[in-house]
Design a protein around this motif. Structure first.
Motif, short mmCIF file in Angstrom:
data_model
loop_
_atom_site.label_atom_id
_atom_site.label_comp_id
_atom_site.label_asym_id
_atom_site.label_seq_id
_atom_site.Cartn_x
_atom_site.Cartn_y
_atom_site.Cartn_z
N THR A 29 0.88 -1.48 0.30
CA THR A 29 -0.33 0.00 -0.07
C THR A 29 0.96 1.36 0.28
N PRO A 59 -5.77 4.88 -4.18
CA PRO A 59 -6.00 3.86 -3.72
C PRO A 59 -6.07 2.99 -5.10
N TYR A 113 -1.57 0.70 -6.57
CA TYR A 113 -2.40 1.69 -6.93
C TYR A 113 -3.06 2.32 -8.27
#
Length: 208
Positions: A29, A59, A113
């Motif tokens: 992440t 995200p 991402y």
């Protein structure tokens, strides 16, 4: 088709299936969560052009391919009519063009991402005021966020119809490029969406 199927079976049937799951990097992440990312970079171009690009690392969005939220937002940001960012900047003689979005390619959208960028082509005067230009862009995005998408289903449906028309009346592409594109789609979409998943909008979900 029979001939093509025969060739595919001959060429690919001997490749062993290792039984491993598809690789996923969604545990990695915030790949851009570094001090260097929250900066302004000045790049001297080869040709005479002034361009301001604002980039967000979001995200992963690939699971929302049936909704295409970034496509929807880029449509609003890239609007050129009355009340748009570009209309305002042109009245100030600060900008010539504006576009935004996500290329939906591996670099810009993957399991780690999604990138969203807004680029403004500035005039010489706009270059002197690029901080103000950036402020206007952020104000507009903040306004969209504050008002929410609930009142804009008509716009989403308009985008949906336009994309459907472009899909149904598209020109024939090079077969090799088409096959390559389909192979990529097979890694990303459900089986029923292999042909259309990268082009059509299927579901309106304001919360997404």
């Amino acid at each position: 088709l029979d001939t093509l199927e025969k060739w595919v079976r001959e060429i690919f049937s001997e490749i062993p299936n290792n039984g491993l799951p598809k690789p996923s990097f969604d545990h990695l992440t915030q790949p851009f969560d570094t001090p260097e990312f929250h900066k302004l970079y000045r790049v001297v171009p080869i040709r005479k052009v002034h361009s301001l690009t604002i980039t967000w690392a979001l995200p992963p969005q690939e699971q929302y391919y049936r909704v295409k939220p970034l496509h929807y937002i880029s449509w609003l940001v890239g609007h050129e009519g009355k009340g748009s960012v570009l209309s305002f900047l042109r009245k100030k003689f600060w900008a010539l063009a504006l576009y935004g979005g996500n290329g939906e390619t591996g670099f810009e959208q993957n399991s780690t991402y999604s990138i969203f960028s807004i680029s403004v082509t500035l005039t010489d005067e706009g270059y002197k005021h690029f901080y103000e230009v950036a402020h206007v862009v952020f104000q507009y995005v903040k306004m969209l966020q504050k008002r929410g998408p609930d009142q804009r289903q008509v716009i989403w449906e308009e985008i949906q119809k336009i994309e459907a028309n472009e899909f149904h009346y598209q020109e024939q592409t090079d077969p090799v490029d088409y096959v390559e594109n389909l192979c990529e789609n097979m890694q990303l979409f459900q089986k029923e969406d292999f042909l259309t998943g990268d082009q059509l909008l299927f579901e309106y979900k304001p919360e997404v």
